[in-house]
Scaffold this motif. Structure first.
Motif, short mmCIF file in Angstrom:
data_model
loop_
_atom_site.label_atom_id
_atom_site.label_comp_id
_atom_site.label_asym_id
_atom_site.label_seq_id
_atom_site.Cartn_x
_atom_site.Cartn_y
_atom_site.Cartn_z
N ASN A 102 0.81 -1.21 0.00
CA ASN A 102 0.00 0.00 0.00
C ASN A 102 0.84 1.27 0.00
O ASN A 102 0.32 2.36 0.23
N SER A 103 2.14 1.11 -0.27
CA SER A 103 3.04 2.26 -0.34
C SER A 103 3.10 2.77 -1.77
O SER A 103 2.43 2.26 -2.67
N ASP A 104 3.92 3.80 -2.00
CA ASP A 104 4.09 4.35 -3.35
C ASP A 104 5.41 3.91 -3.97
O ASP A 104 5.89 4.52 -4.92
N THR A 105 6.00 2.82 -3.45
CA THR A 105 7.28 2.31 -3.94
C THR A 105 7.16 0.81 -4.18
O THR A 105 6.50 0.10 -3.43
N ALA A 131 3.96 -0.93 -6.29
CA ALA A 131 3.24 0.03 -5.46
C ALA A 131 1.74 -0.05 -5.72
O ALA A 131 1.30 -0.07 -6.88
N GLY A 132 0.95 -0.15 -4.66
CA GLY A 132 -0.49 -0.18 -4.79
C GLY A 132 -1.07 -1.51 -5.22
O GLY A 132 -2.28 -1.61 -5.44
#
Length: 309
Positions: A102-105, A131-132
């Protein structure tokens, strides 16, 4: 794909293939017991005397063992949930995991250590999750290693997770999680420590169990290792000789505090052949024991001598 992921995939493929080959190999081949001297008895039993057993009959099947869904990790945008205990005819038993990023990486999720019924076990697990996104994965438990440890029923699984990005920077390391299966109350915790004690100092006990002169890579010296030192330890071998000829031992193991391991020292068949060695008459070696976290030396053993005749 990340370079490190490619490397991990290659390593996992080699480990998997080796495990499969071991499982299809020499489980009925008699193995010689490690002794101080004299004759050794031979045994064809494979349940607790080696790592060459079948990968399909080592533990109870998934119909006998189950788990309740449990969140194992939920930090830094990474969530790992154990959803099911499964079994595979080739790969053996494992834990099905839902890995959510659930991070952007983008991250690669792996395992620093896997422990089953207090035995260190090699894990076959690495997951790339963008990511996501989310991914269903299976962390397989090496069935040949479970069998070597004498584990018939998986009752407890302990995992230490890590996550890193494309620059190999760690998001987290050694995040601990534990699962108790439906067979937790029935698991056998009796040490599989029959054999000749080779070393017992500094909270580290090493027992020589058997010698398999027909293992997949060459000759394997099976060891039982127990760590009550209060720290995680690493163990390697120095100055190993067979019948007076220096050898290159393939052995390095890490045993967490309070845990046990079944592992083997391997000598390549080509090296034995190059020195005209047809039987293992006398072995000499030293153990190098160190702190697995700091790499500081804990002890270097005196020369240890044993026979496999």
């Amino acid at each position: 794909m990340k370079k490190r992921t490619k490397l991990l995939a290659l390593v996992l493929s080699v480990v998997t293939m080796s495990s499969m080959l071991f499982g299809c190999g020499t489980s009925a081949t008699p193995k010689k017991n490690i002794v101080a001297g004299g004759d050794t008895t031979e045994t064809g039993e494979a349940k607790t005397e080696g790592s060459t057993g079948s990968d399909t009959d080592a533990v109870q099947t998934s119909s006998d063992v189950s788990i309740e869904e449990k969140v194992l990790v939920d930090q830094d945008g990474i969530k790992i949930t154990a959803t099911e205990y499964v079994t595979d005819g080739i790969m053996g038993d494992g834990i099905k995991l839902l890995v959510e990023n659930n991070s952007d990486t983008d991250y690669t999720i792996g395992c620093d250590a896997l422990i089953v019924n207090d035995y260190m076990i090699t894990d076959l697990f690495s997951a790339d999750v963008a990511a996501g996104k989310k991914s269903n994965e299976i962390m397989y438990l090496s069935s040949s290693e479970l069998k070597a440890a004498g584990i018939d029923t998986v009752g407890k699984v302990e995992m230490y997770f890590h996550a890193y990005d494309s620059n190999w920077d760690n998001l987290f390391q050694n995040v601990y999680a534990e699962i108790e299966t439906s067979e937790f109350a029935n698991m056998d915790t009796t040490p599989n420590d029959e054999g000749m004690e080779l070393y017992n100092e500094n909270g580290v006990r090493i027992v020589g169990k058997t010698v398999d002169e027909n293992s997949f890579w060459g000759t394997a010296f099976l060891l039982y290792i127990e760590n009550t030192s209060g720290k995680n330890v690493g163990i390697s071998v120095d100055n190993m000789s067979v019948n007076g000829y220096m050898m290159t031992p393939y052995f390095s193991t890490t045993v967490y505090d309070g845990k046990k391991a079944i592992d083997d020292i391997t000598i390549l068949s080509s090296e034995l052949e190059d020195n005209g060695i047809e039987s293992i008459d006398q072995v000499e070696l030293k153990f190098h024991i160190y702190n697995a976290d700091s790499y500081d030396t804990i002890a270097d053993s005196d020369t240890i001598t044993f026979s496999a005749k």
